[in-house]
Design a protein around this motif. Structure first.
Motif, PDB file in Angstrom:
ATOM      1  N   SER A 192      57.685  22.129  19.557  1.00  0.00           N
ATOM      2  CA  SER A 192      57.480  21.651  18.261  1.00  0.00           C
ATOM      3  C   SER A 192      56.240  20.711  18.121  1.00  0.00           C
ATOM      4  N   TRP A 215      66.082  18.483  28.658  1.00  0.00           N
ATOM      5  CA  TRP A 215      65.773  19.926  27.646  1.00  0.00           C
ATOM      6  C   TRP A 215      65.159  19.007  26.353  1.00  0.00           C
ATOM      7  N   PRO A 216      65.481  17.968  25.812  1.00  0.00           N
ATOM      8  CA  PRO A 216      64.851  17.599  24.532  1.00  0.00           C
ATOM      9  C   PRO A 216      63.452  17.479  24.692  1.00  0.00           C
ATOM     10  N   CYS A 217      62.875  17.128  25.896  1.00  0.00           N
ATOM     11  CA  CYS A 217      61.489  16.926  25.982  1.00  0.00           C
ATOM     12  C   CYS A 217      60.745  18.425  25.709  1.00  0.00           C
ATOM     13  N   ALA A 273      63.826   7.797  15.157  1.00  0.00           N
ATOM     14  CA  ALA A 273      63.681   9.258  14.593  1.00  0.00           C
ATOM     15  C   ALA A 273      63.651   9.261  13.145  1.00  0.00           C
ATOM     16  N   ILE A 294      61.109  14.902  14.888  1.00  0.00           N
ATOM     17  CA  ILE A 294      61.430  15.784  15.957  1.00  0.00           C
ATOM     18  C   ILE A 294      61.012  15.280  17.260  1.00  0.00           C
ATOM     19  N   HIS A 295      59.658  14.921  17.375  1.00  0.00           N
ATOM     20  CA  HIS A 295      59.244  14.360  18.472  1.00  0.00           C
ATOM     21  C   HIS A 295      59.634  13.017  18.879  1.00  0.00           C
ATOM     22  N   VAL A 329      61.990  20.544  23.750  1.00  0.00           N
ATOM     23  CA  VAL A 329      61.687  20.476  22.231  1.00  0.00           C
ATOM     24  C   VAL A 329      60.673  19.999  21.610  1.00  0.00           C
ATOM     25  N   ALA A 330      60.440  18.843  22.264  1.00  0.00           N
ATOM     26  CA  ALA A 330      59.315  17.973  21.678  1.00  0.00           C
ATOM     27  C   ALA A 330      57.969  18.787  21.795  1.00  0.00           C
ATOM     28  N   GLY A 384      65.285  12.687  25.306  1.00  0.00           N
ATOM     29  CA  GLY A 384      64.794  12.973  26.612  1.00  0.00           C
ATOM     30  C   GLY A 384      64.801  11.916  27.931  1.00  0.00           C
ATOM     31  N   SER A 389      63.326  13.679  20.112  1.00  0.00           N
ATOM     32  CA  SER A 389      63.338  14.485  21.190  1.00  0.00           C
ATOM     33  C   SER A 389      63.060  13.644  22.662  1.00  0.00           C
TER      34      SER A 389
END
Length: 323
Positions: free
Chosen positions: A220, A212-214, A80, A199-200, A216-217, A207, A203
């Motif tokens: 984004s 949930w982070p997936c 990240a 961010i990708h 977000v990716a 993930g 996330s």
């Protein structure tokens, strides 16, 4: 046989989608096609030097981080923080070289996005091959198919979007007469690309444990793609406006006929005239029309730049030569 099918899928899944995306992006450059050798060089820079330099730099930077923190934290920092920073700076190197040695080729916002996107697609092609090969050897054909769908299609535009932001910033610096924009645009463009990349990666890593982070990716990444697409549409409309505005006086001067003025300002009419020559088997006329429309477009774009930078002697000379 299954292994052979997997190898074909690794290579084709890595390269073919990126080449197709690159061709689609190239199609959006309707009025002034960039030189194919420069486009190929941008793609190859992303595919070869960018990947090589990034791998070496990331391996060097990972060593001290691994000694200072736990392995899980080190992996997250590497993915990240280190990877986005290193990869986007290295990919930006191609755009900087282009700006230094072929700056006259960047005369609109669209040019910056296209060159940045080509570098990103080249990088993604080779990176995907590495990921696909590793998955094939460790998990088999089933997991490879799922990864191809994710990396080549769901997130297939990512690297082009990241580096496209950098290219947009450099194009703004090249085309703007504002000192503030010239200073801030390339910095904001590069930082935006690094941030979107971070961010990708962050996330996706989170993930693996949470769901949930997936999302977000996904939001984004596709949000960034839509923003760049909006700039592409804006730049295309802007380029047509330049043709209408800066070629009008050529008709009055008698250097351009009214009929050719009308044609060169319309992508559809340009295409129709060239296709008519092609269908009639007149390949020489098809090539000459393409060259003619390209020179007229360059004339309009250079006249527009001269209106903003009247002291540029090389631009003034280029206008005279093109006319």
């Amino acid at each position: 046989m299954l292994f052979l099918a997997g190898v074909v899928l690794v290579i084709a899944g890595g390269i073919v989608p990126m080449v197709v995306y690159a061709l689609i992006l190239w199609w959006f450059d309707r009025y002034e096609k960039e030189p194919l050798p420069l486009l190929a060089a941008a793609f190859l820079w992303g595919a070869l030097p960018s990947v090589l330099f990034s791998v070496v730099a990331e391996l060097i930077l990972d060593v001290p981080i691994s000694d200072l923190v736990q392995p899980v934290v080190a992996d997250l920092i590497g993915a990240a923080v280190i990877a986005p920073l290193v990869e986007e700076v290295v990919k930006a190197g191609a755009l900087l070289l282009l700006l230094l040695f072929f700056r006259h080729e960047i005369d609109s916002l669209l040019d910056g996005i296209i060159y940045g996107g080509l570098v990103g697609f080249g990088f993604a092609a080779v990176e995907n091959i590495f990921y696909f090969a590793d998955t094939l050897s460790s998990s088999g054909l089933g997991d490879l198919g799922r990864l191809v769908i994710l990396r080549a299609f769901v997130f297939g535009l990512n690297h082009a979007m990241f580096t496209g932001m950098t290219g947009l910033g450099l194009a703004l610096m090249r085309t703007s007469s504002s000192i503030v924009v010239k200073v801030m645009a390339p910095v904001i463009g590069l930082v935006s690309g690094i941030t979107a990349h971070a961010i990708h990666n962050g996330s996706v890593m989170l993930g693996a444990e949470l769901c949930w982070p997936c999302m977000v990716a996904f939001i984004s990444d596709w949000g960034g793609v839509l923003i760049l697409f909006a700039f592409i549409i804006f730049a295309t409309v802007q380029e047509r406006r330049w043709l209408v505005t800066f070629l009008a006086d050529e008709v009055e001067l008698g250097t351009l006929s009214q009929a050719d003025y009308k044609t060169v300002c319309s992508y559809v009419e340009r295409l129709a005239f060239r296709m008519r020559a092609l269908f009639n088997g007149d390949f020489q006329r098809w090539r000459e029309l393409g060259r003619y429309y390209h020179l007229l477009t360059e004339l309009a774009f250079n006249k527009r730049r001269l209106s903003r930078f009247p002291d540029e002697a090389d631009t003034r000379a280029r206008v005279t030569r093109l006319r």
